[in-house]
Design a protein around this motif. Structure first.
Motif, mmCIF file in Angstrom:
data_model
loop_
_atom_site.group_PDB
_atom_site.id
_atom_site.type_symbol
_atom_site.label_atom_id
_atom_site.label_comp_id
_atom_site.label_asym_id
_atom_site.label_seq_id
_atom_site.Cartn_x
_atom_site.Cartn_y
_atom_site.Cartn_z
ATOM 1 N N LYS A 1 -7.206 -37.143 1.268
ATOM 2 C CA LYS A 1 -6.017 -36.858 0.467
ATOM 3 C C LYS A 1 -5.455 -35.494 0.871
ATOM 4 C CE LYS A 1 -7.784 -39.308 -3.633
ATOM 5 N NZ LYS A 1 -9.136 -39.621 -3.164
ATOM 6 N N THR B 1 -12.670 -37.668 -2.060
ATOM 7 C CA THR B 1 -12.918 -38.213 -3.405
ATOM 8 C C THR B 1 -12.075 -37.562 -4.491
ATOM 9 O OG1 THR B 1 -14.706 -36.635 -3.859
ATOM 10 C CG2 THR B 1 -15.298 -38.677 -2.714
ATOM 11 N N GLY B 2 -11.547 -36.353 -4.227
ATOM 12 C CA GLY B 2 -10.795 -35.625 -5.244
ATOM 13 C C GLY B 2 -11.681 -34.840 -6.197
ATOM 14 N N ARG B 3 -12.992 -34.953 -6.046
ATOM 15 C CA ARG B 3 -13.895 -34.221 -6.927
ATOM 16 C C ARG B 3 -13.751 -32.717 -6.668
ATOM 17 N NH1 ARG B 3 -20.546 -34.355 -7.108
ATOM 18 N NH2 ARG B 3 -20.749 -32.950 -8.915
ATOM 19 N N HIS C 1 -2.145 -33.287 -15.399
ATOM 20 C CA HIS C 1 -2.366 -34.689 -15.042
ATOM 21 C C HIS C 1 -1.460 -35.572 -15.894
ATOM 22 C CE1 HIS C 1 -4.359 -38.431 -14.046
ATOM 23 N NE2 HIS C 1 -4.592 -38.660 -15.332
ATOM 24 N N GLU C 2 -0.534 -36.276 -15.234
ATOM 25 C CA GLU C 2 0.410 -37.190 -15.896
ATOM 26 C C GLU C 2 1.147 -36.487 -17.038
ATOM 27 O OE1 GLU C 2 -1.852 -40.577 -17.084
ATOM 28 O OE2 GLU C 2 -1.999 -41.388 -15.041
ATOM 29 N N ARG D 1 -12.284 -34.338 -11.586
ATOM 30 C CA ARG D 1 -11.849 -35.205 -10.499
ATOM 31 C C ARG D 1 -10.320 -35.266 -10.498
ATOM 32 N NH1 ARG D 1 -14.606 -38.616 -7.342
ATOM 33 N NH2 ARG D 1 -16.442 -38.459 -8.695
ATOM 34 N N LYS E 1 -6.671 -36.519 -9.130
ATOM 35 C CA LYS E 1 -6.067 -37.719 -8.581
ATOM 36 C C LYS E 1 -4.706 -37.399 -7.968
ATOM 37 C CE LYS E 1 -8.419 -40.742 -11.874
ATOM 38 N NZ LYS E 1 -8.269 -41.800 -12.915
ATOM 39 N N LYS E 2 -4.179 -38.364 -7.272
ATOM 40 C CA LYS E 2 -2.886 -38.162 -6.617
ATOM 41 C C LYS E 2 -1.823 -37.819 -7.652
ATOM 42 C CE LYS E 2 0.314 -40.313 -3.364
ATOM 43 N NZ LYS E 2 0.637 -41.524 -2.574
ATOM 44 N N ASP F 1 -1.807 -34.883 -9.274
ATOM 45 C CA ASP F 1 -2.311 -33.823 -10.148
ATOM 46 C C ASP F 1 -2.014 -32.450 -9.563
ATOM 47 O OD1 ASP F 1 -3.220 -35.806 -11.747
ATOM 48 O OD2 ASP F 1 -5.354 -35.464 -11.380
#
Length: 582
Positions: free
Chosen positions: A372, A468-470, A485-486, A513, A515-516, A518
C-alpha cells in the motif's frame, strides 16, 4: 538410515545392517577395505548410536572369500576410528577433520598389524597411499549420502551434482562388492540402461566411467568392456532420437545387448536376464520408481545459487552467535558497557533478520506482496531561529515506513541538537536492522552518558507495515497521535518518560491497523499545548473532521497554522506536524 536424537528407528536397522555389510565387503587394491573404514568414521561421527556397525563391518571383511589375509590392519583401523569418534563424540568434527582421523587410523592400524606380525618389510606404502585416497573419496561419498537421507540432527543442503556423484559411486560399489562377475557385470549394465532411460546419456556415461575406475581398483581387466558399453550408450542415444518414444526403451536394450554380448560370453545368461527384465518393466512403472527414489533421497534440488545462499546463511549464523556472545559479555550495570551490549544484540538481531529474509526469498520465490503506498506530508514552524523539533520519515526493510518526531529539552540550538541526535541515531539503527526495543535503548543510553545525564528528548515513533497496514506507535514523553478513519477521528496516547532520563527504558506500543483512505497525524507537544483550556485537544479533532482534502501536506499546513493562531500573544513552542495518508 534415519536418526533422531540418539535413537535409530527400528524399521531401518535391517536396511542399515544390509547396506553396511555390502559396503564393508568392498575390496580394493588387493586386500584393502577403505569403504569400511570410511563408513564407520562418518556414521559414528554423526552419532555414537552407530557404533554397533563395527562388528558388522568386521564380519563383512572376514567373510570376503577373495581376501588373502593381509586385511587385519584395516580391521584394527575400523576399531580405531569407531573408538576415537565414540570417545570424542561431544566434539563436532568437520569433514576435513573426520577424513584426517580416518587416514591416520589406516596408517596406524596397518603399521601396528605388520609390526606385530614381524612383517613390516612387506608393508607396501604405495598401496597404503592408494587406500588413504580411497578412504578420502568414500568419506565424501558417505557424508553426502548421510546428508541426503537425513542422518543427523538436521537436514543439510546438498547440490544436485554432488548427490548424483555420491549415488553413482554407492550403486557401483555395492554391486561391485558381490565380486562375482557373472552377477556384477549384468547388474552394472542393467543400472546403466535404467540411468540412461531415466536421466539421459550424460549420466549413463558417468555411471560407466565410475564402473571402469572401480573395476581397475579391484584389479579387473574390463577396460575394453567399459569402452564397448560407452559406445553402446552413445549409439543407442543416437538411434533413439529417430524413433517413436514408445520404442526408445527397446532400442536402448537391443543396442546394448548386441554390442556387449560378444565380450560377455560367460555372463551371457545374466545379460539376457537383465535385458529381458529391462524390456518387460512397463515404462510408466520404471519412471515412477525412479521419481519415487529421487523424492526420497533427493527431496530438494539445490542449484549453484541455492548452495551459495546456503553458504551465506551458514556464515550469517556464525556471525549471529558471535554478536550474541559479545552482547552477553558487555551486559552489566555500567551504562557505557550497556550501550555496547545493545549494539551487539542489535547486530545479532540484524543478522537474524537477514537469515529470515534469505529463507523467505528461497521458499516464497515468485510471490509478490501488494504494497500500500504511504504518502507523507509535513509542516513545521519555529518561534526562534532554530526549531527544537526534528522529524524524519523513511522506508526501511522491504515493506516498512517509519515516522519519527523528537522534541529536545528547552528551545533553540541545544534542543535542536538533542532532537536531531535522537532522530538520526534512531533512523540509522532501524535502517541497519535493529528492532525498535534495542534502538530506543541504545539512544537512551547515549543520552544518559552525554553531558552527565543532563540531556533528554521526546520520541514519537510510528512504524507502518505497507502490506498489512498494521501500525505500531511508540511514545516516550510524546504528544497524542490522531487517526482519521471514514470521517471519524480517534486520539491515541500513552504516558511514558522521555529518553535520557531513566536507565533501562521499558517500551510499550499502541497497535492499530490502517486501511486505505485513513490518515495518521503525528504532532509535537507544541501543537497539543497551544490551547491550555482544551486539554483533550478537541479543536484538533474537530479541525481534522472538517478538512475535506486528502493531501497530507495541505493537512499538515492547516494544522500548524491553526495551532499558531491559537497561541495568540502567549509564549509559543515549536510546532511540527507529520501526516501519513494510506
Amino acid at each position: 538410515m534415519e536418526f533422531i536424537g540418539n535413537q535409530i528407528h527400528v524399521k531401518t536397522i535391517l536396511a542399515t545392517l544390509t547396506v553396511a555389510f555390502f559396503l564393508g565387503r568392498i575390496r580394493l587394491f588387493g586386500d584393502t577395505f577403505p569403504a569400511a573404514i570410511a563408513l564407520i568414521a562418518v556414521m559414528v561421527a554423526v552419532s555414537t548410536v552407530y557404533i554397533y556397525l563395527i562388528p558388522v563391518l568386521v564380519a563383512a571383511i572376514l567373510t570376503n572369500s577373495a581376501a588373502t589375509g593381509d586385511f587385519y590392519g584395516d580391521i584394527i583401523a575400523v576399531f580405531l576410528c569407531g573408538l576415537f569418534f565414540l570417545f570424542f563424540h561431544k566434539i563436532r568434527f568437520s569433514i576435513h577433520q573426520t577424513t584426517a582421523a580416518a587416514v591416520i587410523a589406516v596408517a596406524v592400524g596397518n603399521c601396528l598389524y605388520y609390526s606385530a606380525a614381524h612383517i613390516l618389510y612387506l608393508l607396501d606404502f604405495q598401496v597404503l597411499l592408494k587406500e588413504a585416497i580411497a578412504v578420502m573419496i568414500y568419506i565424501r561419498v558417505f557424508n553426502t549420502a548421510a546428508k541426503m537421507i537425513f542422518v543427523g540432527k538436521e537436514q543439510r543442503a546438498v547440490s544436485t551434482e554432488k548427490a548424483e556423484i555420491a549415488l553413482t559411486i554407492l550403486t557401483v560399489s555395492i554391486i561391485g562388492a558381490i565380486e562375482y562377475s557373472l552377477l556384477v557385470i549384468p547388474l552394472w549394465i542393467f543400472v546403466v540402461l535404467v540411468v540412461q532411460y531415466c536421466k539421459g546419456m550424460r549420466q549413463a556415461l558417468a555411471q560407466t566411467a565410475v564402473m571402469a575406475v572401480f573395476a581397475a581398483c579391484q584389479g579387473q581387466e574390463l577396460a575394453k568392456l567399459m569402452t564397448v558399453i560407452m559406445t553402446a550408450v552413445v549409439v543407442s542415444w543416437f538411434l533413439a532420437a529417430f524413433v517413436d518414444g514408445k520404442y526408445r526403451k527397446g532400442i536402448l536394450a537391443m543396442v546394448m545387448f548386441f554390442t556387449v554380448c560378444s565380450l560377455c560370453r560367460e555372463e551371457i545368461f545374466g545379460l539376457v536376464a537383465v535385458i529381458s527384465l529391462f524390456i518387460t518393466i512397463p515404462q510408466g512403472l520404471l519412471v515412477k520408481c525412479w521419481c519415487a527414489g529421487e523424492q526420497r533421497f533427493m527431496p530438494e534440488v539445490f542449484s549453484e545459487a541455492d548452495m551459495q545462499l546456503y553458504a551465506a546463511q551458514g556464515d550469517l549464523r556464525k556471525k549471529k552467535q558471535v554478536f550474541t556472545a559479545l552482547s552477553k559479555l558487555y551486559a552489566g550495570d555500567v551504562e557505557s558497557h550497556q550501550i555496547i551490549s545493545y549494539q551487539f544484540a542489535g547486530m545479532a538481531r540484524t543478522v537474524d533478520s537477514l537469515l529470515t529474509d534469505l529463507q523467505k526469498q528461497r521458499t516464497h520465490a515468485g510471490e509478490v506482496e501488494r504494497v500500500k503506498p504511504v504518502i507523507i506530508g509535513e509542516a513545521s514552524y519555529a518561534f526562534e531561529a532554530v526549531s527544537g523539533d526534528s522529524s524524519l520519515s523513511f522506508s526501511f526493510g522491504k515493506q516498512k515506513q517509519a515516522i519519527i518526531i523528537s522534541d529536545g529539552m528547552g528551545k533553540g540550538s541545544r534542543a535542536a541538537a538533542e532532537s536531531n541526535l535522537v532522530v538520526k541515531t534512531l533512523s540509522q539503527l532501524l535502517e541497519a536492522g535493529f528492532d525498535v526495543d534495542l534502538a530506543v535503548k541504545t539512544v537512551n543510553g547515549i543520552l544518559m552518558t552525554e553531558n552527565g545525564g543532563d540531556m533528554f528528548a521526546t520520541v514519537d515513533l510510528a512504524i507502518i507495515d505497507k502490506v498489512t497496514g498494521r501500525t505500531q506507535i511508540y511514545k516516550m514523553g510524546a504528544a497524542s497521535t490522531f487517526v482519521k478513519h471514514e470521517g471519524k477521528v480517534a486520539t491515541l496516547k500513552r504516558p511514558a518518560p522521555p529518553v535520557g532520563i531513566v536507565e533501562g527504558v521499558s517500551l510499550a506500543y499502541i497497535d492499530v491497523r490502517l486501511k486505505k483512505g485513513d490518515l495518521l497525524v503525528m504532532v509535537s507537544d507544541g501543537v497539543t499545548d497551544c490551547d491550555r483550556q482544551d486539554t483533550g485537544c478537541q479543536w484538533l479533532q474537530e479541525r481534522l473532521s472538517q478538512i475535506g482534502t486528502k493531501d497530507p501536506g495541505t493537512i499538515a499546513e492547516l494544522i500548524v497554522n491553526k495551532a499558531a493562531e491559537k497561541y495568540g500573544l502567549r509564549e509559543r513552542d515549536d510546532l511540527t506536524v507529520v501526516v501519513a495518508a494510506i
